[in-house]
Design an enzyme around this catalytic site. Structure first.
Site, mmCIF file in Angstrom:
data_model
loop_
_atom_site.group_PDB
_atom_site.id
_atom_site.type_symbol
_atom_site.label_atom_id
_atom_site.label_comp_id
_atom_site.label_asym_id
_atom_site.label_seq_id
_atom_site.Cartn_x
_atom_site.Cartn_y
_atom_site.Cartn_z
ATOM 1 N N HIS A 30 0.825 -1.213 0.000
ATOM 2 C CA HIS A 30 0.000 0.000 0.000
ATOM 3 C C HIS A 30 0.861 1.265 0.000
ATOM 4 O O HIS A 30 0.406 2.329 0.413
ATOM 5 C CB HIS A 30 -0.954 0.025 1.206
ATOM 6 C CG HIS A 30 -1.806 -1.198 1.336
ATOM 7 N ND1 HIS A 30 -2.984 -1.354 0.635
ATOM 8 C CD2 HIS A 30 -1.635 -2.324 2.056
ATOM 9 C CE1 HIS A 30 -3.522 -2.529 0.933
ATOM 10 N NE2 HIS A 30 -2.709 -3.147 1.787
ATOM 11 N N SER A 67 15.185 20.163 -16.498
ATOM 12 C CA SER A 67 14.055 21.096 -16.541
ATOM 13 C C SER A 67 14.485 22.363 -17.256
ATOM 14 O O SER A 67 15.626 22.826 -17.089
ATOM 15 C CB SER A 67 13.599 21.429 -15.115
ATOM 16 O OG SER A 67 12.736 22.558 -15.101
#
Length: 435
Positions: free
Chosen positions: A144, A265
């Site tokens: 999870h 970026s």
């Protein structure tokens, strides 16, 4: 096919020049068989093969003829006749267009599968190397998305190796299922073409015989092929997603190789983004997208229609080209993956020992404590750790009910990280085979 995501060897399988070359080989093999059966002159079959083999098929010329006749196979046969001459009247006798188109498609899909199998082999080699490299590199297992119990990074990679071993087996099976030849004539009855011609062509093209083709090869074969590619693509995405998660700043247990001069970026010079694995996620979506039209192509009217044809002209090249690129890219990612064992250890320690909670629970039950009560004892101390009130081992030692059952030494014994790795060799033997 988009050039950005296309590798030359796979693209060549789907090039018009390759397609017309395969069409000719099918027609020439059929003529050879008919000549052996005495159905056409031996000299005609020889002329067809000799002149056709020497020809350079002009794609632009075939396209120009097709614009007039509105039929691709007739356009090709017309162009072939320009090379062969009068003996071209013996080409395509008793055959129908689907005999050529479907058998050619089978050849192309088989060749594409061979490249994909080779791609998987390269990925498997990279996974095996890195798995053994990190066989005993401790890291946290997550369920999870939450820390669970310790594993090793090698186990993560071994799991991927096992999955892609299954992927390889599926592609091999899909190759076998789609590798069939149909030379049965109109509506598949062999009324105008001897079944022995089909057998000859199948052998010449490296294919098996389709038992009953109804003029077209049944598309459940192709549906299974493309569904297999979709499953393999999902395996690609699964591993890519794992790497993307491990590269998150808060995790940073592994990351894609960042080359000298690479920029992450346009705005933020500090960024090192998982661009390759994000790209793989997108490519996997596209491969899976081709599964639905392949399934829908199974449903044709009566003995045949061509509702499948337009879809296959796209999904055949695009699915195989895209998966070929994705598998090659993933192999490169795994091969150059940067792994950070120190960060893995830091994350293992992040929850103050909570990753050993199950061992403590079992130890309490083995000393006679009822499981539900033992669970409550362990959990109440674990929740204090979650709230930042101390580390797990210290809290357990200070808990009178726990300490009444387990001594400090016994508690400490249950915090041994190595305990979790005692069966790593067994698992590796299962995955990779015993040494």
């Amino acid at each position: 096919m988009i050039p950005r995501y296309t590798r030359p060897e796979m693209a060549a399988i789907w090039a018009p020049e390759t397609r017309f070359g395969i069409w000719f080989e099918i027609e020439a093999a059929a003529a050879d068989a008919m000549a052996e059966l005495g159905q056409i002159p031996q000299s005609a079959a020889q002329t067809i093969r000799q002149k056709g083999s020497a020809a350079q098929f002009d794609v632009a010329r075939i396209d120009a003829i097709e614009r007039e006749v509105k039929h691709d196979v007739i356009a090709f046969l017309t162009h072939l006749a320009e090379f062969v001459g009068p003996d071209a009247r013996f080409v395509h006798q008793g055959l129908t267009s689907s005999d050529i188109l479907d058998t050619c498609f089978s050849v192309q899909l088989v060749r594409a599968a061979d490249l994909l199998i080779a791609d998987v082999d390269k990925l498997l080699a990279a996974l095996k190397t890195r798995a053994f490299e990190h066989k005993l590199t401790p890291t946290i297992g997550r369920s999870h998305g939450i820390h669970a119990e310790p594993i090793t990074f090698g186990l993560k990679l071994a799991a991927a190796y096992a999955e892609f071993t299954r992927a390889r087996e599926r592609v091999v099976a899909a190759r076998r299922e789609v590798g069939v030849c149909a030379i049965s004539g109109a509506v598949g009855t062999f009324a105008q073409v001897d079944p022995r011609v089909e057998a000859h062509v199948a052998k010449a093209m490296g294919l098996e015989i389709e038992p009953i083709s109804t003029q077209v090869i049944p598309r459940d074969r192709h549906a299974m092929y493309f569904a297999t590619l979709g499953v393999v693509a999902s395996s690609v995405e699964r591993l890519a997603t794992e790497i993307r998660h491990l590269q998150r700043t808060e995790v940073l247990e592994a990351e894609e190789y960042f080359s000298e001069g690479q920029k992450g970026s346009s705005a933020m010079p500090h960024k090192r983004n998982p661009v390759l694995t994000e790209n793989l996620t997108g490519l996997a979506r596209m491969v899976r997208a081709y599964v639905t039209p392949a399934l829908e192509n199974v449903v044709l009217w009566h003995e045949r229609d061509i509702s499948h044809s337009s879809a296959e002209r796209m999904i055949g090249p695009d699915a195989t080209v895209t998966l070929d690129f994705a598998l090659a890219r993933l192999a490169g990612v795994v091969d150059k993956l940067l792994v950070y064992p120190q960060n893995m250890q830091k994350n293992l320690d992040r929850l103050g020992g909570l990753i050993h909670s199950q061992r403590v629970l079992i130890a309490l039950t083995q000393k006679g404590v009822a499981r539900e009560h033992a669970y409550r004892l362990v959990q109440r101390n674990a929740m204090k750790v979650w709230r930042g009130e101390g580390d797990f081992l210290t809290l357990l030692k200070a808990d009178p009910e726990v300490h009444a059952v387990l001594s400090d030494a016994e508690l400490e014994e249950n915090f041994d990280l190595g305990y979790h790795f005692k069966h790593i060799d067994t698992i590796f033997d299962r995955v990779f085979g015993a040494a």
